[in-house]
Design a protein around this motif. Sequence first.
Motif, PDB file in Angstrom:
ATOM      1  N   PHE A  29       1.128  -1.177  -0.082  1.00  0.00           N
ATOM      2  CA  PHE A  29       0.006  -0.168   0.113  1.00  0.00           C
ATOM      3  C   PHE A  29       1.674   1.062   0.159  1.00  0.00           C
ATOM      4  O   PHE A  29       0.608   2.476  -0.628  1.00  0.00           O
ATOM      5  N   ARG A  30       1.950   1.241   0.696  1.00  0.00           N
ATOM      6  CA  ARG A  30       2.533   2.744   0.860  1.00  0.00           C
ATOM      7  C   ARG A  30       4.193   1.608   1.469  1.00  0.00           C
ATOM      8  O   ARG A  30       3.974   0.822   2.395  1.00  0.00           O
ATOM      9  N   ILE A  31       5.134   2.525   0.978  1.00  0.00           N
ATOM     10  CA  ILE A  31       5.821   2.384   1.666  1.00  0.00           C
ATOM     11  C   ILE A  31       7.035   3.854   2.791  1.00  0.00           C
ATOM     12  O   ILE A  31       7.106   5.080   1.742  1.00  0.00           O
ATOM     13  N   ASN A  32       7.225   3.335   3.778  1.00  0.00           N
ATOM     14  CA  ASN A  32       7.373   4.890   4.629  1.00  0.00           C
ATOM     15  C   ASN A  32       9.230   4.601   4.224  1.00  0.00           C
ATOM     16  O   ASN A  32       9.392   6.159   3.719  1.00  0.00           O
ATOM     17  N   ARG A  33       9.892   4.146   4.454  1.00  0.00           N
ATOM     18  CA  ARG A  33      12.010   3.825   4.777  1.00  0.00           C
ATOM     19  C   ARG A  33      12.549   2.868   3.465  1.00  0.00           C
ATOM     20  O   ARG A  33      11.204   1.831   3.610  1.00  0.00           O
ATOM     21  N   MET A  34      12.744   3.175   2.653  1.00  0.00           N
ATOM     22  CA  MET A  34      13.683   2.362   2.090  1.00  0.00           C
ATOM     23  C   MET A  34      15.627   2.859   2.529  1.00  0.00           C
ATOM     24  O   MET A  34      15.438   3.707   2.188  1.00  0.00           O
ATOM     25  N   GLU A  35      15.832   1.792   3.089  1.00  0.00           N
ATOM     26  CA  GLU A  35      17.524   1.477   3.200  1.00  0.00           C
ATOM     27  C   GLU A  35      18.690   0.859   2.848  1.00  0.00           C
ATOM     28  O   GLU A  35      18.194  -0.342   1.766  1.00  0.00           O
ATOM     29  N   TRP A  36      19.253   0.741   2.719  1.00  0.00           N
ATOM     30  CA  TRP A  36      20.547  -0.102   2.086  1.00  0.00           C
ATOM     31  C   TRP A  36      21.640  -0.534   3.531  1.00  0.00           C
ATOM     32  O   TRP A  36      22.234   0.975   3.997  1.00  0.00           O
ATOM     33  N   TYR A  37      21.821  -1.409   4.050  1.00  0.00           N
ATOM     34  CA  TYR A  37      22.962  -1.724   4.862  1.00  0.00           C
ATOM     35  C   TYR A  37      23.732  -2.881   3.884  1.00  0.00           C
ATOM     36  O   TYR A  37      23.336  -2.941   3.030  1.00  0.00           O
ATOM     37  N   ARG A  38      25.055  -3.422   4.794  1.00  0.00           N
ATOM     38  CA  ARG A  38      26.473  -3.798   4.553  1.00  0.00           C
ATOM     39  C   ARG A  38      26.446  -4.607   5.980  1.00  0.00           C
ATOM     40  O   ARG A  38      26.541  -4.741   6.978  1.00  0.00           O
ATOM     41  N   GLU A  46      25.685  -2.809   9.200  1.00  0.00           N
ATOM     42  CA  GLU A  46      25.316  -1.473   9.669  1.00  0.00           C
ATOM     43  C   GLU A  46      24.848  -0.648   8.307  1.00  0.00           C
ATOM     44  O   GLU A  46      24.867  -1.229   6.714  1.00  0.00           O
ATOM     45  N   LEU A  47      24.251   0.597   8.690  1.00  0.00           N
ATOM     46  CA  LEU A  47      23.398   1.217   7.864  1.00  0.00           C
ATOM     47  C   LEU A  47      24.590   1.890   7.039  1.00  0.00           C
ATOM     48  O   LEU A  47      24.696   2.477   7.874  1.00  0.00           O
ATOM     49  N   VAL A  48      23.618   1.893   5.692  1.00  0.00           N
ATOM     50  CA  VAL A  48      25.039   2.213   5.040  1.00  0.00           C
ATOM     51  C   VAL A  48      23.781   4.150   4.551  1.00  0.00           C
ATOM     52  O   VAL A  48      24.867   5.392   4.696  1.00  0.00           O
ATOM     53  N   ALA A  49      22.687   3.712   4.509  1.00  0.00           N
ATOM     54  CA  ALA A  49      22.175   5.314   3.261  1.00  0.00           C
ATOM     55  C   ALA A  49      20.524   4.766   4.222  1.00  0.00           C
ATOM     56  O   ALA A  49      20.148   3.438   3.583  1.00  0.00           O
ATOM     57  N   ALA A  50      19.959   5.987   3.865  1.00  0.00           N
ATOM     58  CA  ALA A  50      18.524   6.048   3.969  1.00  0.00           C
ATOM     59  C   ALA A  50      17.967   6.894   3.910  1.00  0.00           C
ATOM     60  O   ALA A  50      18.103   8.152   3.413  1.00  0.00           O
ATOM     61  N   SER A  54       9.070  11.389   2.000  1.00  0.00           N
ATOM     62  CA  SER A  54       9.407  12.630   1.585  1.00  0.00           C
ATOM     63  C   SER A  54      10.494  12.716   1.434  1.00  0.00           C
ATOM     64  O   SER A  54      10.789  14.150   0.738  1.00  0.00           O
ATOM     65  N   GLY A  55      11.226  12.011   1.357  1.00  0.00           N
ATOM     66  CA  GLY A  55      13.033  12.687   0.703  1.00  0.00           C
ATOM     67  C   GLY A  55      13.962  12.602   0.801  1.00  0.00           C
ATOM     68  O   GLY A  55      15.287  13.025   0.988  1.00  0.00           O
ATOM     69  N   TYR A  56      13.489  12.558   2.793  1.00  0.00           N
ATOM     70  CA  TYR A  56      14.882  12.865   3.734  1.00  0.00           C
ATOM     71  C   TYR A  56      15.651  11.387   3.818  1.00  0.00           C
ATOM     72  O   TYR A  56      15.607  10.749   3.042  1.00  0.00           O
ATOM     73  N   THR A  57      16.977  12.183   3.859  1.00  0.00           N
ATOM     74  CA  THR A  57      18.229  11.088   3.381  1.00  0.00           C
ATOM     75  C   THR A  57      18.864  10.742   4.777  1.00  0.00           C
ATOM     76  O   THR A  57      19.185  12.312   5.593  1.00  0.00           O
ATOM     77  N   ASN A  58      19.629   9.913   4.664  1.00  0.00           N
ATOM     78  CA  ASN A  58      21.020   9.852   6.137  1.00  0.00           C
ATOM     79  C   ASN A  58      21.980   8.665   5.308  1.00  0.00           C
ATOM     80  O   ASN A  58      21.646   8.016   5.220  1.00  0.00           O
ATOM     81  N   TYR A  59      22.923   8.985   5.898  1.00  0.00           N
ATOM     82  CA  TYR A  59      24.265   8.588   5.434  1.00  0.00           C
ATOM     83  C   TYR A  59      25.328   8.117   6.530  1.00  0.00           C
ATOM     84  O   TYR A  59      25.306   8.613   7.963  1.00  0.00           O
ATOM     85  N   ALA A  60      25.758   6.692   5.959  1.00  0.00           N
ATOM     86  CA  ALA A  60      26.652   7.010   7.294  1.00  0.00           C
ATOM     87  C   ALA A  60      28.176   7.702   7.346  1.00  0.00           C
ATOM     88  O   ALA A  60      28.214   8.074   5.575  1.00  0.00           O
ATOM     89  N   PHE A  67      28.316   7.676  -1.622  1.00  0.00           N
ATOM     90  CA  PHE A  67      27.795   6.760  -2.132  1.00  0.00           C
ATOM     91  C   PHE A  67      26.143   8.283  -2.304  1.00  0.00           C
ATOM     92  O   PHE A  67      26.448   8.760  -1.140  1.00  0.00           O
ATOM     93  N   SER A  68      25.449   7.336  -2.825  1.00  0.00           N
ATOM     94  CA  SER A  68      23.822   8.386  -3.356  1.00  0.00           C
ATOM     95  C   SER A  68      22.598   7.846  -3.450  1.00  0.00           C
ATOM     96  O   SER A  68      22.433   6.519  -4.375  1.00  0.00           O
ATOM     97  N   ILE A  69      21.496   7.613  -2.264  1.00  0.00           N
ATOM     98  CA  ILE A  69      20.820   7.022  -2.306  1.00  0.00           C
ATOM     99  C   ILE A  69      19.359   7.806  -3.286  1.00  0.00           C
ATOM    100  O   ILE A  69      19.681   9.206  -2.618  1.00  0.00           O
ATOM    101  N   SER A  70      18.511   7.082  -3.719  1.00  0.00           N
ATOM    102  CA  SER A  70      17.190   7.244  -4.650  1.00  0.00           C
ATOM    103  C   SER A  70      16.443   6.931  -4.592  1.00  0.00           C
ATOM    104  O   SER A  70      16.909   4.997  -4.880  1.00  0.00           O
ATOM    105  N   ARG A  71      15.132   7.358  -4.767  1.00  0.00           N
ATOM    106  CA  ARG A  71      14.072   6.404  -4.729  1.00  0.00           C
ATOM    107  C   ARG A  71      13.243   6.717  -5.895  1.00  0.00           C
ATOM    108  O   ARG A  71      12.863   7.747  -6.432  1.00  0.00           O
ATOM    109  N   ASP A  72      12.733   6.324  -6.445  1.00  0.00           N
ATOM    110  CA  ASP A  72      11.486   5.718  -7.777  1.00  0.00           C
ATOM    111  C   ASP A  72      10.731   5.698  -6.707  1.00  0.00           C
ATOM    112  O   ASP A  72       9.780   4.475  -6.554  1.00  0.00           O
TER     113      ASP A  72
END
Length: 121
Positions: A29-38, A46-50, A54-60, A67-72
């Motif tokens: 139905f809806r996705i809140n956060r999508m993140e990459w861990y390694r 560990e969290l790499v990027a989130a 709404s477009g808020y991003t966070n990086y290790a 690194f750059s995280i993006s979403r479609d």
Amino acid sequence: QVQLVESGGGLVQPGGSLRLSCAASGSIFRINRMEWYRQAPGKQRELVAARTSSGYTNYAESVKGRFSISRDNAENTVYLQMNSLQPEDTAVYYCYALLKLKQSITWSEYWGRGTQVTVSS
């Protein structure tokens, strides 16, 4: 119900680039956060990027500026562009999503199976 499928991993030389993709499919139905861990051998995941919907991003700290995280949002897909890769970036990279299924009132967590990234000369 839901599948997260990662792609784009592989072997790359130091200084090279890779782009990881993670596509979420299923009764979403809806996705809140999508993140990459390694997770590297012998180390904790560990969290790499989130990135939130709404477009808020966070990086290790170790990957900031490289690194750059993006979403479609329309395609329920998240990407991780990795530049200036170094041997210490070698790990299995996992996709994570916090999402709500159709006809559900709760948020649920899902993980992909991971994709190997190896940085070596």
